[in-house]
Design a protein around this motif. Structure first.
Motif, PDB file in Angstrom:
ATOM      1  N   ASP A   1       0.809  -1.218   0.000  1.00 10.85           N
ATOM      2  CA  ASP A   1       0.000   0.000   0.000  1.00 10.85           C
ATOM      3  C   ASP A   1       0.845   1.272   0.000  1.00 10.85           C
ATOM      4  O   ASP A   1       0.495   2.244  -0.661  1.00 10.85           O
ATOM      5  CB  ASP A   1      -0.970   0.011   1.173  1.00 10.85           C
ATOM      6  N   ASP A   2       1.960   1.288   0.726  1.00 11.49           N
ATOM      7  CA  ASP A   2       2.813   2.486   0.749  1.00 11.49           C
ATOM      8  C   ASP A   2       3.339   2.826  -0.638  1.00 11.49           C
ATOM      9  O   ASP A   2       3.416   3.990  -1.016  1.00 11.49           O
ATOM     10  CB  ASP A   2       3.998   2.284   1.701  1.00 11.49           C
ATOM     11  N   VAL A   3       3.703   1.824  -1.400  1.00 12.45           N
ATOM     12  CA  VAL A   3       4.199   2.039  -2.761  1.00 12.45           C
ATOM     13  C   VAL A   3       3.073   2.564  -3.645  1.00 12.45           C
ATOM     14  O   VAL A   3       3.252   3.521  -4.395  1.00 12.45           O
ATOM     15  CB  VAL A   3       4.802   0.742  -3.339  1.00 12.45           C
ATOM     16  N   LYS A   4       1.897   1.975  -3.560  1.00  9.33           N
ATOM     17  CA  LYS A   4       0.776   2.414  -4.395  1.00  9.33           C
ATOM     18  C   LYS A   4       0.370   3.844  -4.070  1.00  9.33           C
ATOM     19  O   LYS A   4       0.004   4.600  -4.968  1.00  9.33           O
ATOM     20  CB  LYS A   4      -0.417   1.467  -4.237  1.00  9.33           C
ATOM     21  N   ARG A   5       0.479   4.243  -2.816  1.00  9.78           N
ATOM     22  CA  ARG A   5       0.143   5.629  -2.442  1.00  9.78           C
ATOM     23  C   ARG A   5       1.113   6.627  -3.072  1.00  9.78           C
ATOM     24  O   ARG A   5       0.739   7.734  -3.421  1.00  9.78           O
ATOM     25  CB  ARG A   5       0.125   5.788  -0.929  1.00  9.78           C
ATOM     26  N   LEU A   6       2.367   6.248  -3.206  1.00  8.30           N
ATOM     27  CA  LEU A   6       3.381   7.132  -3.796  1.00  8.30           C
ATOM     28  C   LEU A   6       3.296   7.201  -5.315  1.00  8.30           C
ATOM     29  O   LEU A   6       3.732   8.172  -5.916  1.00  8.30           O
ATOM     30  CB  LEU A   6       4.787   6.667  -3.403  1.00  8.30           C
ATOM     31  N   ALA A   7       2.766   6.167  -5.918  1.00  8.71           N
ATOM     32  CA  ALA A   7       2.746   6.073  -7.380  1.00  8.71           C
ATOM     33  C   ALA A   7       1.764   7.064  -7.990  1.00  8.71           C
ATOM     34  O   ALA A   7       0.751   7.408  -7.392  1.00  8.71           O
ATOM     35  CB  ALA A   7       2.366   4.651  -7.792  1.00  8.71           C
ATOM     36  N   ASP A   8       2.094   7.496  -9.195  1.00  4.88           N
ATOM     37  CA  ASP A   8       1.176   8.341  -9.959  1.00  4.88           C
ATOM     38  C   ASP A   8       0.031   7.505 -10.519  1.00  4.88           C
ATOM     39  O   ASP A   8      -1.083   7.985 -10.650  1.00  4.88           O
ATOM     40  CB  ASP A   8       1.909   9.022 -11.119  1.00  4.88           C
ATOM     41  N   GLU A   9       0.347   6.261 -10.866  1.00  2.00           N
ATOM     42  CA  GLU A   9      -0.643   5.347 -11.435  1.00  2.00           C
ATOM     43  C   GLU A   9      -0.405   3.946 -10.912  1.00  2.00           C
ATOM     44  O   GLU A   9       0.714   3.605 -10.544  1.00  2.00           O
ATOM     45  CB  GLU A   9      -0.549   5.327 -12.968  1.00  2.00           C
ATOM     46  N   VAL A  10      -1.452   3.146 -10.902  1.00  7.76           N
ATOM     47  CA  VAL A  10      -1.350   1.741 -10.514  1.00  7.76           C
ATOM     48  C   VAL A  10      -1.826   0.909 -11.693  1.00  7.76           C
ATOM     49  O   VAL A  10      -2.918   1.124 -12.218  1.00  7.76           O
ATOM     50  CB  VAL A  10      -2.202   1.439  -9.263  1.00  7.76           C
ATOM     51  N   CYS A  11      -0.975  -0.016 -12.131  1.00  6.86           N
ATOM     52  CA  CYS A  11      -1.338  -0.885 -13.253  1.00  6.86           C
ATOM     53  C   CYS A  11      -1.729  -2.261 -12.722  1.00  6.86           C
ATOM     54  O   CYS A  11      -1.616  -2.530 -11.530  1.00  6.86           O
ATOM     55  CB  CYS A  11      -0.187  -0.990 -14.245  1.00  6.86           C
ATOM     56  N   ALA A  12      -2.170  -3.120 -13.597  1.00  6.54           N
ATOM     57  CA  ALA A  12      -2.561  -4.473 -13.218  1.00  6.54           C
ATOM     58  C   ALA A  12      -1.372  -5.205 -12.585  1.00  6.54           C
ATOM     59  O   ALA A  12      -0.223  -4.788 -12.725  1.00  6.54           O
ATOM     60  CB  ALA A  12      -3.064  -5.239 -14.437  1.00  6.54           C
ATOM     61  N   ASP A  13      -1.647  -6.297 -11.909  1.00  6.75           N
ATOM     62  CA  ASP A  13      -0.569  -7.025 -11.235  1.00  6.75           C
ATOM     63  C   ASP A  13       0.284  -7.811 -12.235  1.00  6.75           C
ATOM     64  O   ASP A  13      -0.009  -7.851 -13.430  1.00  6.75           O
ATOM     65  CB  ASP A  13      -1.109  -7.930 -10.139  1.00  6.75           C
ATOM     66  N   ASN A  14       1.343  -8.422 -11.720  1.00  3.04           N
ATOM     67  CA  ASN A  14       2.281  -9.124 -12.590  1.00  3.04           C
ATOM     68  C   ASN A  14       1.656 -10.345 -13.266  1.00  3.04           C
ATOM     69  O   ASN A  14       2.061 -10.724 -14.352  1.00  3.04           O
ATOM     70  CB  ASN A  14       3.555  -9.517 -11.839  1.00  3.04           C
ATOM     71  N   ASP A  15       0.658 -10.968 -12.645  1.00  4.21           N
ATOM     72  CA  ASP A  15      -0.010 -12.107 -13.269  1.00  4.21           C
ATOM     73  C   ASP A  15      -0.826 -11.694 -14.492  1.00  4.21           C
ATOM     74  O   ASP A  15      -1.115 -12.509 -15.360  1.00  4.21           O
ATOM     75  CB  ASP A  15      -0.921 -12.829 -12.274  1.00  4.21           C
ATOM     76  N   ALA A  16      -1.199 -10.422 -14.561  1.00  5.47           N
ATOM     77  CA  ALA A  16      -1.980  -9.910 -15.685  1.00  5.47           C
ATOM     78  C   ALA A  16      -1.121  -9.061 -16.626  1.00  5.47           C
ATOM     79  O   ALA A  16      -1.646  -8.258 -17.395  1.00  5.47           O
ATOM     80  CB  ALA A  16      -3.155  -9.090 -15.158  1.00  5.47           C
ATOM     81  N   ASP A  17       0.209  -9.234 -16.540  1.00  3.35           N
ATOM     82  CA  ASP A  17       1.136  -8.479 -17.392  1.00  3.35           C
ATOM     83  C   ASP A  17       0.918  -6.978 -17.284  1.00  3.35           C
ATOM     84  O   ASP A  17       0.870  -6.248 -18.274  1.00  3.35           O
ATOM     85  CB  ASP A  17       1.025  -8.927 -18.854  1.00  3.35           C
ATOM     86  N   GLY A  18       0.794  -6.502 -16.054  1.00  5.91           N
ATOM     87  CA  GLY A  18       0.487  -5.098 -15.792  1.00  5.91           C
ATOM     88  C   GLY A  18       1.448  -4.107 -16.403  1.00  5.91           C
ATOM     89  O   GLY A  18       1.036  -3.127 -17.014  1.00  5.91           O
ATOM     90  N   VAL A  19       2.737  -4.348 -16.263  1.00 10.66           N
ATOM     91  CA  VAL A  19       3.727  -3.409 -16.814  1.00 10.66           C
ATOM     92  C   VAL A  19       3.638  -3.383 -18.333  1.00 10.66           C
ATOM     93  O   VAL A  19       3.637  -2.315 -18.946  1.00 10.66           O
ATOM     94  CB  VAL A  19       5.150  -3.769 -16.344  1.00 10.66           C
ATOM     95  N   ALA A  20       3.538  -4.548 -18.933  1.00 12.27           N
ATOM     96  CA  ALA A  20       3.435  -4.612 -20.393  1.00 12.27           C
ATOM     97  C   ALA A  20       2.191  -3.876 -20.885  1.00 12.27           C
ATOM     98  O   ALA A  20       2.245  -3.126 -21.858  1.00 12.27           O
ATOM     99  CB  ALA A  20       3.410  -6.063 -20.864  1.00 12.27           C
TER     100      ALA A  20
END
Length: 51
Positions: A18-37
């Motif tokens: 949660d601390d990382v997501k609060r700092l982020a400008d955006e949140v993408c899907a998780d790694n199982d859903a190829d979020g970064v890609a």
């Protein structure tokens, strides 16, 4: 977390702590859903195609 604060656009994975997501400008899907890609395709590759 320091990298998220220093980079141009901070993107966190959906399954990040949660601390990382609060700092982020955006949140993408998780790694199982190829979020970064998916984020890169939507925001970088599609923008390049439109230019």
């Amino acid at each position: 977390m320091e990298m998220l604060q220093r980079c141009g656009i901070g993107v966190a994975m959906e399954n990040a702590i949660d601390d990382v997501k609060r700092l982020a400008d955006e949140v993408c899907a998780d790694n199982d859903a190829d979020g970064v890609a998916g984020w890169l395709e939507q925001h970088i590759l599609n923008a390049a195609k439109e230019a």
